[in-house]
Design a protein around this motif. Structure first.
Motif, PDB file in Angstrom:
ATOM      1  N   ASP A  60       0.233  -0.952  -0.288  1.00  0.00           N
ATOM      2  CA  ASP A  60      -0.038   0.332   0.021  1.00  0.00           C
ATOM      3  C   ASP A  60       0.843   1.086  -0.086  1.00  0.00           C
ATOM      4  OD1 ASP A  60      -2.416  -1.585   0.075  1.00  0.00           O
ATOM      5  OD2 ASP A  60      -2.702  -0.973   2.374  1.00  0.00           O
ATOM      6  N   ALA A  61       2.032   1.228   0.721  1.00  0.00           N
ATOM      7  CA  ALA A  61       2.914   2.443   0.783  1.00  0.00           C
ATOM      8  C   ALA A  61       3.277   2.494  -0.041  1.00  0.00           C
ATOM      9  CB  ALA A  61       3.705   2.311   1.790  1.00  0.00           C
ATOM     10  N   PHE A  62       3.524   1.692  -1.340  1.00  0.00           N
ATOM     11  CA  PHE A  62       4.002   1.365  -2.181  1.00  0.00           C
ATOM     12  C   PHE A  62       3.858   2.469  -3.073  1.00  0.00           C
ATOM     13  CE2 PHE A  62       5.087   0.337  -7.108  1.00  0.00           C
ATOM     14  CZ  PHE A  62       6.684   0.486  -7.503  1.00  0.00           C
ATOM     15  N   ASN A  63       2.253   1.561  -3.850  1.00  0.00           N
ATOM     16  CA  ASN A  63       1.231   1.952  -4.490  1.00  0.00           C
ATOM     17  C   ASN A  63       1.032   3.603  -4.170  1.00  0.00           C
ATOM     18  OD1 ASN A  63       0.767  -0.016  -6.378  1.00  0.00           O
ATOM     19  ND2 ASN A  63       0.015  -0.939  -4.348  1.00  0.00           N
ATOM     20  N   HIS A  80      14.126   4.647  -3.716  1.00  0.00           N
ATOM     21  CA  HIS A  80      14.614   5.770  -5.004  1.00  0.00           C
ATOM     22  C   HIS A  80      14.732   5.137  -6.746  1.00  0.00           C
ATOM     23  CE1 HIS A  80      16.744   8.430  -5.896  1.00  0.00           C
ATOM     24  NE2 HIS A  80      18.474   8.373  -6.154  1.00  0.00           N
ATOM     25  N   ASN A  81      15.697   3.692  -6.277  1.00  0.00           N
ATOM     26  CA  ASN A  81      16.408   3.878  -7.243  1.00  0.00           C
ATOM     27  C   ASN A  81      15.027   2.639  -8.311  1.00  0.00           C
ATOM     28  OD1 ASN A  81      19.406   1.460  -5.737  1.00  0.00           O
ATOM     29  ND2 ASN A  81      19.359   4.101  -7.136  1.00  0.00           N
ATOM     30  N   PHE A  82      14.072   2.357  -7.656  1.00  0.00           N
ATOM     31  CA  PHE A  82      13.280   2.025  -8.313  1.00  0.00           C
ATOM     32  C   PHE A  82      12.238   3.171  -9.611  1.00  0.00           C
ATOM     33  CE2 PHE A  82       8.849   2.164  -9.196  1.00  0.00           C
ATOM     34  CZ  PHE A  82       8.637   1.195 -10.264  1.00  0.00           C
ATOM     35  N   HIS A  83      12.628   4.189  -9.053  1.00  0.00           N
ATOM     36  CA  HIS A  83      11.519   5.453  -8.961  1.00  0.00           C
ATOM     37  C   HIS A  83      12.872   6.040 -10.407  1.00  0.00           C
ATOM     38  CE1 HIS A  83       7.959   5.194  -7.693  1.00  0.00           C
ATOM     39  NE2 HIS A  83       8.475   5.111  -6.264  1.00  0.00           N
ATOM     40  N   SER A  84      14.068   6.295  -9.910  1.00  0.00           N
ATOM     41  CA  SER A  84      15.076   6.514 -10.710  1.00  0.00           C
ATOM     42  C   SER A  84      15.002   5.440 -12.050  1.00  0.00           C
ATOM     43  CB  SER A  84      16.839   6.557 -10.470  1.00  0.00           C
ATOM     44  OG  SER A  84      16.399   7.690  -9.265  1.00  0.00           O
ATOM     45  N   PHE A  85      15.076   4.434 -11.590  1.00  0.00           N
ATOM     46  CA  PHE A  85      15.476   3.650 -13.160  1.00  0.00           C
ATOM     47  C   PHE A  85      13.193   3.435 -13.727  1.00  0.00           C
ATOM     48  CE2 PHE A  85      12.907  -0.791 -14.657  1.00  0.00           C
ATOM     49  CZ  PHE A  85      14.609  -1.608 -15.267  1.00  0.00           C
ATOM     50  N   ILE A 145       1.780   0.223  -9.751  1.00  0.00           N
ATOM     51  CA  ILE A 145       0.823  -0.684  -8.715  1.00  0.00           C
ATOM     52  C   ILE A 145       0.882  -2.382  -8.869  1.00  0.00           C
ATOM     53  CG2 ILE A 145      -1.909  -0.928  -8.105  1.00  0.00           C
ATOM     54  CD1 ILE A 145      -1.427   2.239  -7.938  1.00  0.00           C
ATOM     55  N   VAL A 146       0.528  -2.046  -7.635  1.00  0.00           N
ATOM     56  CA  VAL A 146       1.154  -3.473  -7.033  1.00  0.00           C
ATOM     57  C   VAL A 146      -0.038  -4.070  -6.635  1.00  0.00           C
ATOM     58  CG1 VAL A 146       2.543  -5.406  -6.298  1.00  0.00           C
ATOM     59  CG2 VAL A 146       3.969  -3.000  -7.327  1.00  0.00           C
TER      60      VAL A 146
END
Length: 151
Positions: free
Chosen positions: A35-38, A75-80, A90-91
């Protein structure tokens, strides 16, 4: 009389607290993390991880570990994603396929659906997340996780 008995039974069922199971405590933490990721909530993503967490994922540098592993992964996910034309990630979690709890350690395997837009076009990927969780004095925390695509 029968109506009164049914009414009392219904009231009892509606007011009786639901007791969480150890499995639901574990999957609840995983759901909180998702939920936090989303919601793009980096602080909560990091807060549900242990200080020695290890993360494995399919984008570079593929492994993160240590006190800030989950925050650096986020952070790296969002940069990628930005470099790759990925937006609106969304997961969703499926029903846990496996939750094994031994004292203060849990192992969970949960199917996932990862939806996003790639260069504006909708994409849907199925995957699986495998996690190790550690219970501290009050709650479960994610000590490690690995993501794998399912083709």
């Amino acid at each position: 009389m029968r109506t009164l008995a049914l009414s009392l039974l219904a009231a009892l069922l509606l007011t009786t607290p639901v007791v969480a199971s150890p499995e639901s405590d574990v999957t609840g933490v995983v759901q909180k993390w998702i939920d936090a990721f989303n919601k793009n909530d980096a602080k909560t993503v990091a807060s549900v991880c242990t200080k020695d967490a290890i993360v494995l994922d399919d984008f570079p540098p593929h492994v993160w570990q240590g006190p800030t592993a989950c925050a650096r992964w986020f952070h790296n996910f969002h940069s990628f994603a930005a470099k790759s034309g990925i937006t609106e990630p969304i997961v969703s979690l499926g029903k846990a396929q496996h939750v094994d709890i031994t004292n203060d350690v849990a192992y969970a395997v949960i199917p996932t659906i990862f939806e996003f837009k790639k260069d504006g076009k909708p994409v849907k990927e199925t995957g699986i997340i495998t996690l190790k969780l550690q219970k501290n004095a009050t709650t479960w925390l994610i000590a490690g996780w690995a993501w794998a695509d399912q083709q």
